[in-house]
Write an enzyme that holds these catalytic residues in place. Structure first.
Site, mmCIF file in Angstrom:
data_model
loop_
_atom_site.group_PDB
_atom_site.id
_atom_site.type_symbol
_atom_site.label_atom_id
_atom_site.label_comp_id
_atom_site.label_asym_id
_atom_site.label_seq_id
_atom_site.Cartn_x
_atom_site.Cartn_y
_atom_site.Cartn_z
ATOM 1 N N ALA A 12 75.334 43.544 105.789
ATOM 2 C CA ALA A 12 74.244 42.652 105.393
ATOM 3 C C ALA A 12 72.946 43.441 105.565
ATOM 4 C CB ALA A 12 74.240 41.427 106.291
ATOM 5 N N GLY A 34 79.108 43.009 106.888
ATOM 6 C CA GLY A 34 79.281 42.144 105.712
ATOM 7 C C GLY A 34 80.043 42.826 104.579
ATOM 8 N N GLU A 81 83.603 42.469 105.534
ATOM 9 C CA GLU A 81 83.905 41.041 105.386
ATOM 10 C C GLU A 81 84.077 40.672 103.904
ATOM 11 O OE1 GLU A 81 80.466 40.009 107.915
ATOM 12 O OE2 GLU A 81 81.843 38.677 108.959
ATOM 13 N N GLU A 104 78.615 44.723 114.173
ATOM 14 C CA GLU A 104 77.588 43.727 114.510
ATOM 15 C C GLU A 104 77.180 43.702 115.976
ATOM 16 O OE1 GLU A 104 80.008 43.256 112.370
ATOM 17 O OE2 GLU A 104 79.267 42.164 110.615
HETATM 18 N N1 COA Z 1 70.846 47.015 106.014
HETATM 19 C C1 COA Z 1 69.692 47.518 105.536
HETATM 20 N N2 COA Z 1 69.527 48.797 105.203
HETATM 21 C C2 COA Z 1 70.578 49.602 105.339
HETATM 22 C C3 COA Z 1 71.832 49.157 105.828
HETATM 23 C C4 COA Z 1 71.925 47.792 106.180
HETATM 24 N N3 COA Z 1 73.062 47.271 106.634
HETATM 25 N N4 COA Z 1 72.681 50.206 105.867
HETATM 26 C C5 COA Z 1 72.003 51.266 105.416
HETATM 27 N N5 COA Z 1 70.741 50.907 105.088
HETATM 28 C C6 COA Z 1 69.676 51.759 104.552
HETATM 29 C C7 COA Z 1 69.073 52.651 105.650
HETATM 30 O O1 COA Z 1 68.092 51.930 106.397
HETATM 31 C C8 COA Z 1 68.476 53.755 104.805
HETATM 32 O O2 COA Z 1 67.285 53.298 104.213
HETATM 33 P P1 COA Z 1 65.972 54.255 104.167
HETATM 34 O O3 COA Z 1 66.429 55.438 103.338
HETATM 35 O O4 COA Z 1 64.957 53.409 103.471
HETATM 36 O O5 COA Z 1 65.658 54.599 105.583
HETATM 37 C C9 COA Z 1 69.482 53.917 103.666
HETATM 38 O O6 COA Z 1 70.211 52.681 103.610
HETATM 39 C C10 COA Z 1 70.479 55.039 103.885
HETATM 40 O O7 COA Z 1 71.121 54.843 105.147
HETATM 41 P P2 COA Z 1 71.116 55.937 106.338
HETATM 42 O O8 COA Z 1 71.289 55.199 107.638
HETATM 43 O O9 COA Z 1 69.945 56.842 106.213
HETATM 44 O O10 COA Z 1 72.454 56.746 105.980
HETATM 45 P P3 COA Z 1 73.373 57.563 106.984
HETATM 46 O O11 COA Z 1 74.306 58.341 106.129
HETATM 47 O O12 COA Z 1 72.541 58.288 108.003
HETATM 48 O O13 COA Z 1 74.222 56.437 107.796
HETATM 49 C C11 COA Z 1 75.477 54.397 108.019
HETATM 50 C C12 COA Z 1 75.123 55.610 107.120
HETATM 51 C C13 COA Z 1 76.331 53.449 107.190
HETATM 52 C C14 COA Z 1 76.280 54.888 109.249
HETATM 53 C C15 COA Z 1 74.191 53.712 108.499
HETATM 54 O O14 COA Z 1 73.390 53.440 107.363
HETATM 55 C C16 COA Z 1 74.402 52.404 109.233
HETATM 56 O O15 COA Z 1 74.763 52.408 110.409
HETATM 57 N N6 COA Z 1 74.129 51.270 108.559
HETATM 58 C C17 COA Z 1 74.204 49.954 109.152
HETATM 59 C C18 COA Z 1 75.615 49.516 109.306
HETATM 60 C C19 COA Z 1 75.648 48.180 110.002
HETATM 61 O O16 COA Z 1 75.367 48.045 111.176
HETATM 62 N N7 COA Z 1 76.030 47.166 109.250
HETATM 63 C C20 COA Z 1 76.236 45.836 109.755
HETATM 64 C C21 COA Z 1 75.067 44.988 109.473
HETATM 65 S S1 COA Z 1 75.281 43.367 110.179
#
Ligand code: COA
Length: 260
Positions: free
Chosen positions: A66, A112, A115, A135
């Protein structure tokens, strides 16, 4: 159908829905959820369409969860509403859609995103895919049915471990858990999905819709579980842990949870 955050492609009796926010790793904001809901409702009504593939655009992510930036400042009431509306308008809709939906997990499927894949009727993954419910590392719990569907698919003990550790598992491990049915190199993911969908489209759509109904009915005793998830998800939004978890994510640092 014209959308901002998703693409819908048609190929005979098969439709492919592609979540298309690659710069945000296809994170599910409210607008995307609305569009997906609209697209699936329309595709279900279209009697020419006998199977649907759901995937993410780009090579990195199916859906990375999400959209954290959207809900970081939500109140308890807004958090609860986010989960209940999302479940009703998209995740339950998908699970009960009378047209079969196959998730083609082409990269990260987190929170999400996992999910969403779990609400589909079954799943395939590319070998680079990573799956998890992170989460609790943000001070919240899965709110789109993850606490219910993950134990259904992989068993209670494995689900408890995955949810509590917030760990990501590889596609191979997901295969061994039965979370996905196949793992293939990324360039073969859509072709295998189409091949399987092709077998489905040869069969009776009426019989398939009844089969979906019957299989799902067997799991319906957990309605209270979904309700408990929605309420608990909402409660998290009133905690100091949630503020710290989401702020830390947006500030790109490790969270230090106060435990309140
Ligand atoms: N919500 C909002 N933005 C998100 C996102 C999310 N769930 N997942 C990734 N993004 C965004 C990042 O903020 C980043 O944006 P920016 O370029 O404007 O800073 C962009 O997507 C790229 O992600 P980034 O984190 O730079 O890539 P990465 O390769 O370093 O890491 C992940 C990849 C998937 C490990 C990491 O993005 C992450 O941990 N995301 C969240 C996962 C999460 O906790 N999801 C559950 C949400 S309830």
């Amino acid at each position: 159908m014209n959308f901002e955050n998703i693409l819908v492609e048609y190929d005979g009796r098969l439709a492919t829905v592609i979540i298309n926010r690659p710069k945000k790793l296809n994170a599910l904001n409210k607008a995307t959820i609305r569009e997906l809901s609209k697209a699936f409702k329309a595709l279900e009504k279209d009697k020419n369409i006998r199977a649907i593939i759901l995937t993410g655009s780009g090579e990195k992510a199916f859906v990375a969860g999400a959209d954290i930036s959207e809900f970081a400042n939500y109140s308890v009431k807004q958090g609860k509403e986010l989960a209940s509306k999302g479940q009703q308008n998209l995740f339950n809709l998908l699970e009960n859609l009378s047209t079969p939906v196959i998730a083609a997990i082409n990269g990260f499927a987190l929170g999400g995103g996992l999910e969403l894949a779990m609400a589909c009727h079954f799943r395939l993954a590319s070998d680079n895919a990573k799956m998890g419910l992170p989460e609790v590392s943000l001070g919240v719990i899965p709110g789109y049915g993850g606490t219910q569907r993950l134990p259904q698919l992989i068993g209670k003990g494995r689900a408890m471990e995955l949810i509590m550790t917030a760990a990501m598992i590889t596609a191979e491990k997901a295969l061994s858990y039965g979370l996905v049915n196949y793992v293939v190199p990324q360039q073969e993911l859509l072709s295998l999905s189409r091949k399987i969908a092709g077998k489905i489209t040869n069969n009776s759509p009426v019989a398939i819709s009844y089969a979906i109904k019957a299989v799902n009915k067997g799991f319906k005793s957990n309605a209270k579980g979904f309700e408990t998830e929605i309420n608990a998800f909402g409660s998290c939004f009133g905690t100091a842990d949630f503020k710290e978890g989401t702020t830390a994510f947006l500030e790109k640092r490790k969270a230090d949870f106060p435990g309140t």
